[in-house]
Write a protein that holds these residues in place. Structure first.
Motif, PDB file in Angstrom:
ATOM      1  N   TRP A  82       0.838  -1.197   0.000  1.00 43.31           N
ATOM      2  CA  TRP A  82       0.000   0.000   0.000  1.00 43.31           C
ATOM      3  C   TRP A  82       0.872   1.246   0.000  1.00 43.31           C
ATOM      4  O   TRP A  82       1.926   1.267   0.647  1.00 43.31           O
ATOM      5  CB  TRP A  82      -0.907   0.008   1.225  1.00 43.31           C
ATOM      6  N   TYR A  90      -3.040   3.943  -2.649  1.00 47.15           N
ATOM      7  CA  TYR A  90      -2.779   3.153  -3.854  1.00 47.15           C
ATOM      8  C   TYR A  90      -2.196   1.800  -3.446  1.00 47.15           C
ATOM      9  O   TYR A  90      -1.770   1.609  -2.306  1.00 47.15           O
ATOM     10  CB  TYR A  90      -1.785   3.871  -4.771  1.00 47.15           C
ATOM     11  N   TYR A  91      -2.152   0.883  -4.422  1.00 45.73           N
ATOM     12  CA  TYR A  91      -1.516  -0.410  -4.183  1.00 45.73           C
ATOM     13  C   TYR A  91      -0.680  -0.775  -5.399  1.00 45.73           C
ATOM     14  O   TYR A  91      -1.148  -0.689  -6.538  1.00 45.73           O
ATOM     15  CB  TYR A  91      -2.558  -1.507  -3.936  1.00 45.73           C
ATOM     16  N   THR A  92       0.570  -1.177  -5.151  1.00 43.17           N
ATOM     17  CA  THR A  92       1.429  -1.643  -6.241  1.00 43.17           C
ATOM     18  C   THR A  92       1.545  -3.159  -6.165  1.00 43.17           C
ATOM     19  O   THR A  92       1.665  -3.734  -5.086  1.00 43.17           O
ATOM     20  CB  THR A  92       2.828  -1.006  -6.163  1.00 43.17           C
ATOM     21  N   ALA A  98       1.147   0.208 -10.166  1.00 39.68           N
ATOM     22  CA  ALA A  98      -0.065   0.613  -9.456  1.00 39.68           C
ATOM     23  C   ALA A  98      -1.261  -0.080 -10.105  1.00 39.68           C
ATOM     24  O   ALA A  98      -1.424  -0.045 -11.323  1.00 39.68           O
ATOM     25  CB  ALA A  98      -0.230   2.123  -9.514  1.00 39.68           C
ATOM     26  N   GLN A 100      -5.356  -1.061 -10.887  1.00 43.04           N
ATOM     27  CA  GLN A 100      -6.644  -0.401 -11.022  1.00 43.04           C
ATOM     28  C   GLN A 100      -7.709  -1.453 -11.261  1.00 43.04           C
ATOM     29  O   GLN A 100      -7.417  -2.642 -11.389  1.00 43.04           O
ATOM     30  CB  GLN A 100      -6.636   0.653 -12.124  1.00 43.04           C
ATOM     31  N   PHE A 112     -10.335   0.061  -7.446  1.00 38.75           N
ATOM     32  CA  PHE A 112      -9.360   1.112  -7.723  1.00 38.75           C
ATOM     33  C   PHE A 112      -9.749   1.943  -8.950  1.00 38.75           C
ATOM     34  O   PHE A 112      -8.921   2.693  -9.471  1.00 38.75           O
ATOM     35  CB  PHE A 112      -7.972   0.496  -7.927  1.00 38.75           C
ATOM     36  N   PHE A 118      -6.050   5.231 -10.549  1.00 36.44           N
ATOM     37  CA  PHE A 118      -5.362   4.220  -9.739  1.00 36.44           C
ATOM     38  C   PHE A 118      -5.627   4.277  -8.235  1.00 36.44           C
ATOM     39  O   PHE A 118      -5.222   3.364  -7.523  1.00 36.44           O
ATOM     40  CB  PHE A 118      -3.835   4.281  -9.958  1.00 36.44           C
ATOM     41  N   PHE A 119      -6.278   5.294  -7.708  1.00 44.34           N
ATOM     42  CA  PHE A 119      -6.432   5.359  -6.254  1.00 44.34           C
ATOM     43  C   PHE A 119      -7.579   4.458  -5.785  1.00 44.34           C
ATOM     44  O   PHE A 119      -8.530   4.182  -6.509  1.00 44.34           O
ATOM     45  CB  PHE A 119      -6.650   6.798  -5.779  1.00 44.34           C
ATOM     46  N   SER A 120      -7.490   4.006  -4.533  1.00 45.58           N
ATOM     47  CA  SER A 120      -8.479   3.094  -3.973  1.00 45.58           C
ATOM     48  C   SER A 120      -9.775   3.819  -3.653  1.00 45.58           C
ATOM     49  O   SER A 120      -9.770   4.876  -3.015  1.00 45.58           O
ATOM     50  CB  SER A 120      -7.933   2.442  -2.698  1.00 45.58           C
TER      51      SER A 120
END
Length: 249
Positions: A82, A90-92, A98, A100, A112, A118-120
């Motif tokens: 995270w 975000y999560y990679t 990142a 989605q 996402f 890309f943000f949660s």
């Protein structure tokens, strides 16, 4: 003379090849000191390790690269975790990208978005979604759901998120049957050679001759007479709400 010319040409070729190799090494494998001195930026191979630099300094944060965002700490790409940036989460993934769309992470399902941001958006609250590597599942509060859900005009039964077809199900004190397409049946239906009545008012439950409640150990096929005085509460669209049945005495 001809042999001398050939020797000179061969020597020039060797010198040129050596110079090219040295130059290529310098371009693709700088030292950290050289990068810092030249204030270089980008994803660079420094002393055998790929690092992200900004103006010669190892960078920490997100950087856009090859169509997505990667997170770096002290220049090193960070995988599977995270991240917080720009007031968002975000999560990679395992390759540092990142993510989605819908993603399952540590047993929970998150959204996402699909617009390149890309943000949660948080966990999936209550929806039928396509989970990568898993398939279509009904998710409730981030978890695979078991039970009935109203969808596209009828009710479907789910077991651990998976739609359950061709079977009996007990809920709200009543028995229901879902057909081969997963839809709760209504009206008169022939099941295992028995004609059963599930009503025709969008309540979908099997009618009981004595008004008794259903239990998982019951055989629903023995209840074949309709109940005519059972009432329901209705939602704002005028649809009966399963589980709100009561007797109109």
């Amino acid at each position: 003379m001809k042999r001398l010319k050939l020797s000179l040409l061969a020597l020039v070729a060797v010198i040129s090849a050596t110079a090219f190799a040295i130059n290529s090494t310098a371009i693709h494998a700088d030292t950290v000191a050289a990068i810092q001195k030249q204030h270089k930026s980008g994803y660079l191979n420094a002393e055998g390790q790929w690092l992200w630099f900004e103006n010669g300094q190892r960078y920490t944060g997100f950087r856009h690269y090859m169509g997505t965002y990667y997170w770096f700490i002290n220049g090193v790409r960070q995988d599977s975790g995270w991240r917080r940036a720009w007031g968002m989460t975000y999560y990679t993934d395992a390759e540092g990208r990142a993510v989605q769309g819908v993603q399952q992470i540590n047993g929970k399902v998150y959204d996402f978005g699909n617009n390149g941001t890309f943000f949660s958006r948080g966990i999936v609250k209550d929806a039928y979604v396509n989970v990568p590597g898993v398939g279509w599942r009904w998710v409730n509060n981030g978890q695979m759901f078991s039970g009935f859900r109203h969808y596209m005009g009828t009710y479907y039964w789910f077991e651990n998120g998976v739609r359950a077809d061709n079977g009996w199900h007990f809920a709200w004190g009543f028995a229901y049957y879902t057909g081969k397409d997963g839809r709760a049946l209504q009206g008169e239906q022939t099941i295992d050679g028995q004609t059963l009545n599930f009503g025709d008012d969008n309540t979908f439950y099997l009618r009981y001759f004595d008004g008794g409640s259903a239990n998982p150990g019951d055989d629903p096929r023995r209840f074949m007479q309709p109940v005519t005085d059972l009432q329901f509460d209705y939602d704002e669209n005028g649809h009966p709400i399963p589980g709100t049945a009561y007797w109109d005495n």
